[in-house]
Design an enzyme around this catalytic site. Structure first.
Site, short mmCIF file in Angstrom:
data_model
loop_
_atom_site.label_atom_id
_atom_site.label_comp_id
_atom_site.label_asym_id
_atom_site.label_seq_id
_atom_site.Cartn_x
_atom_site.Cartn_y
_atom_site.Cartn_z
N ASP A 165 4.74 -4.77 6.16
CA ASP A 165 5.28 -6.08 6.59
C ASP A 165 5.26 -7.13 5.49
OD1 ASP A 165 2.54 -6.28 6.71
OD2 ASP A 165 2.49 -7.35 8.62
N ARG A 169 1.17 -5.34 -6.20
CA ARG A 169 1.20 -6.55 -5.38
C ARG A 169 1.46 -7.72 -6.34
NH1 ARG A 169 -2.66 -3.54 -1.79
NH2 ARG A 169 -1.45 -3.38 0.12
N SER A 170 2.25 -8.68 -5.92
CA SER A 170 2.60 -9.77 -6.82
C SER A 170 2.53 -11.11 -6.09
CB SER A 170 4.02 -9.56 -7.36
OG SER A 170 4.51 -10.76 -7.90
N ASP A 189 1.89 -0.10 11.99
CA ASP A 189 1.72 -1.45 12.55
C ASP A 189 3.00 -2.29 12.48
OD1 ASP A 189 1.78 -1.70 9.83
OD2 ASP A 189 0.05 -3.05 9.67
N ARG A 191 -17.40 17.26 12.98
CA ARG A 191 -17.84 17.72 14.30
C ARG A 191 -18.75 18.95 14.19
NH1 ARG A 191 -16.19 18.08 19.82
NH2 ARG A 191 -14.42 16.69 19.67
N GLY A 195 0.84 -1.21 0.00
CA GLY A 195 0.00 0.00 0.00
C GLY A 195 0.87 1.25 0.00
N ARG A 239 -5.74 -1.21 9.11
CA ARG A 239 -5.76 -2.68 9.01
C ARG A 239 -6.05 -3.27 10.39
NH1 ARG A 239 -1.19 -5.30 5.35
NH2 ARG A 239 0.08 -4.53 7.03
N ASP A 242 -0.40 2.72 8.53
CA ASP A 242 -1.02 1.97 9.64
C ASP A 242 -0.24 2.00 10.95
OD1 ASP A 242 -2.95 1.25 7.76
OD2 ASP A 242 -1.87 -0.56 7.18
N HIS A 252 -9.99 6.07 1.20
CA HIS A 252 -8.65 6.29 0.64
C HIS A 252 -8.15 7.72 0.70
CE1 HIS A 252 -8.88 2.14 -0.71
NE2 HIS A 252 -7.56 2.22 -0.73
N THR A 260 4.07 2.88 5.68
CA THR A 260 2.66 2.50 5.72
C THR A 260 1.94 3.47 6.67
OG1 THR A 260 1.07 0.90 6.64
CG2 THR A 260 3.31 0.70 7.41
P1 ADP Z 1 2.50 -4.34 2.58
O1 ADP Z 1 3.95 -4.34 2.29
O2 ADP Z 1 1.91 -2.96 2.53
O3 ADP Z 1 2.18 -5.11 3.85
P2 ADP Z 1 1.48 -6.59 0.98
O4 ADP Z 1 1.19 -7.44 2.16
O5 ADP Z 1 0.48 -6.55 -0.12
O6 ADP Z 1 1.76 -5.07 1.36
O7 ADP Z 1 2.86 -7.09 0.35
C1 ADP Z 1 3.41 -6.50 -0.80
C2 ADP Z 1 4.07 -7.55 -1.66
O8 ADP Z 1 5.13 -8.16 -0.92
C3 ADP Z 1 3.18 -8.72 -2.09
O9 ADP Z 1 2.40 -8.42 -3.21
C4 ADP Z 1 4.21 -9.78 -2.40
O10 ADP Z 1 4.73 -9.64 -3.71
C5 ADP Z 1 5.30 -9.51 -1.39
N1 ADP Z 1 5.13 -10.47 -0.28
C6 ADP Z 1 4.16 -10.47 0.67
N2 ADP Z 1 4.26 -11.55 1.48
C7 ADP Z 1 5.33 -12.26 1.02
C8 ADP Z 1 5.96 -13.48 1.42
N3 ADP Z 1 5.52 -14.23 2.45
N4 ADP Z 1 7.04 -13.89 0.71
C9 ADP Z 1 7.50 -13.18 -0.33
N5 ADP Z 1 6.95 -12.04 -0.76
C10 ADP Z 1 5.89 -11.57 -0.10
#
Ligand code: ADP
Length: 319
Positions: free
Chosen positions: A103, A72-73, A129, A154, A11, A171, A127, A249, A125
């Site tokens: 994370d 995201r992938s 978090d 308000r 994000g 989140r 968040d 958003h 981020t």
């Molecule tokens: P954020 O970084 O904001 O938490 P996401 O959780 O969508 O966002 O993670 C971003 C990208 O990081 C994912 O689309 C993926 O390509 C990669 N990613 C997430 N989790 C894993 C994982 N366990 N192992 C490898 N790559 C990961």
């Protein structure tokens, strides 16, 4: 190390551009070549990588979003995807990678590091978090966006003697809701870490009404559930005129605050310093206004905790 890469992932958050700028300028200051990876890990696997110059990051410190784009992938989560990404970087001679994200993105950075490719995580981020840092890049800006929006709501809440439920992002973390609750003087803050019972919230609303309160503001963290549903229940139970605003958003965009720009600059620069020292597998952060770094696997193994003293204070001040 002579060549490093930088990407933004997950994000987006205000201040990511300031972090990219800091990485590029600090790297060039130390006579490194620096490459921008477009579209996060997706672009990394495809080789969507361009050399950055001093001017590539001009005029972006004040801009929200990320000039490197984010994606995201799913493929990158596989060994084959990670191998592909490493091959793309080796082709160019990139020896270290800075990952600005949350994370999920750090899990990717951890995997690359375990495969022998040093990565540094920079927490970006809204968040807040991520363990190991007091603040993440984007949190302060998002908080101020919420504070301004709630101030406006308000006015209407007072004019029409209404109860408002305002759903905010975060989140699974309650930080944005809690900080906004304190900053806006909300009557109630509901966070996933310490969910207040519905009966207790209703009791508070009724007592406020008896005391002649003109309005009530309830700030609900998205991690608790739907603000729309919550508002419906409140109206049914209290018969108070209740409205719901889901801020959505607008919380993610906008020009980063001064604090976020400074934080992003400090953390981005520290990430370059670590790679220059040949260190990978770390996350940079800020603790007690000191720039720190932690083992990225330790960070991922921990759970972010909300500040419960602040939660108690929010309740004490909203009686
Ligand atoms: P954020 O970084 O904001 O938490 P996401 O959780 O969508 O966002 O993670 C971003 C990208 O990081 C994912 O689309 C993926 O390509 C990669 N990613 C997430 N989790 C894993 C994982 N366990 N192992 C490898 N790559 C990961």
């Amino acid at each position: 190390m002579k060549k490093i890469g930088v990407l933004t992932s997950g994000g987006d958050a205000p201040g990511m551009n300031a972090a990219v700028r800091a990485v590029v300028r600090k790297a060039i200051y130390h006579e490194l070549e620096v490459y921008g990876v477009y579209n996060g890990y997706e672009g990394l696997m495809e080789g969507n990588i361009k050399k950055m110059e001093l001017g590539s990051v001009g005029d972006i410190i004040q801009r929200g979003g990320t000039i490197l784009y984010s994606a995201r992938s799913e493929e990158f989560k596989t060994d084959a995807g990670q191998q592909k990404a490493i091959e793309q970087m080796r082709k160019i001679g990139i020896e270290g990678l800075i990952v600005i994200g949350g994370d999920g993105s750090f899990r990717g950075a951890e995997k690359l590091t375990q495969k022998g490719f040093p990565c540094i995580g920079v927490p970006g981020t809204i968040d807040n978090d991520i363990p190991g840092t007091d603040y993440t890049i984007g949190f302060d800006t998002a908080l101020n966006t919420i504070v301004n929006a709630v101030d406006k709501i308000r006015d209407t809440a007072t004019s029409h003697e209404r109860t408002y439920v305002i759903e905010v992002m975060g989140r699974d973390a309650g930080d944005l809701a809690l900080w906004a609750g304190l900053a806006n003087g909300a009557e109630t803050v509901i966070i996933p870490e310490q969910e207040e019972s519905f009966e207790s919230v209703v009791g508070k609303l009724k007592r406020g009404q008896e005391r002649g309160k003109k309005h009530s503001i309830i700030i609900l963290a998205e991690g608790v559930g739907s603000g729309v549903e919550y508002g419906k229940r409140i109206e049914e139970e209290t018969n108070m005129d209740t409205r719901v605003t889901v801020l959505g958003h607008i919380q993610r965009g906008g020009s980063p605050s001064g604090y976020d720009r400074v934080l992003a600059s400090r953390l981005g620069a520290k990430a370059v310093d670590l790679l220059l020292d040949g260190i990978g597998g770390r996350m940079v952060g800020i603790e007690n206004n000191i720039v720190v770094d932690h083992d990225i696997s330790d960070v991922l193994a921990k759970k972010h905790a909300v500040n419960m003293n602040m939660y108690k204070l929010a309740n004490q001040l909203s009686i």
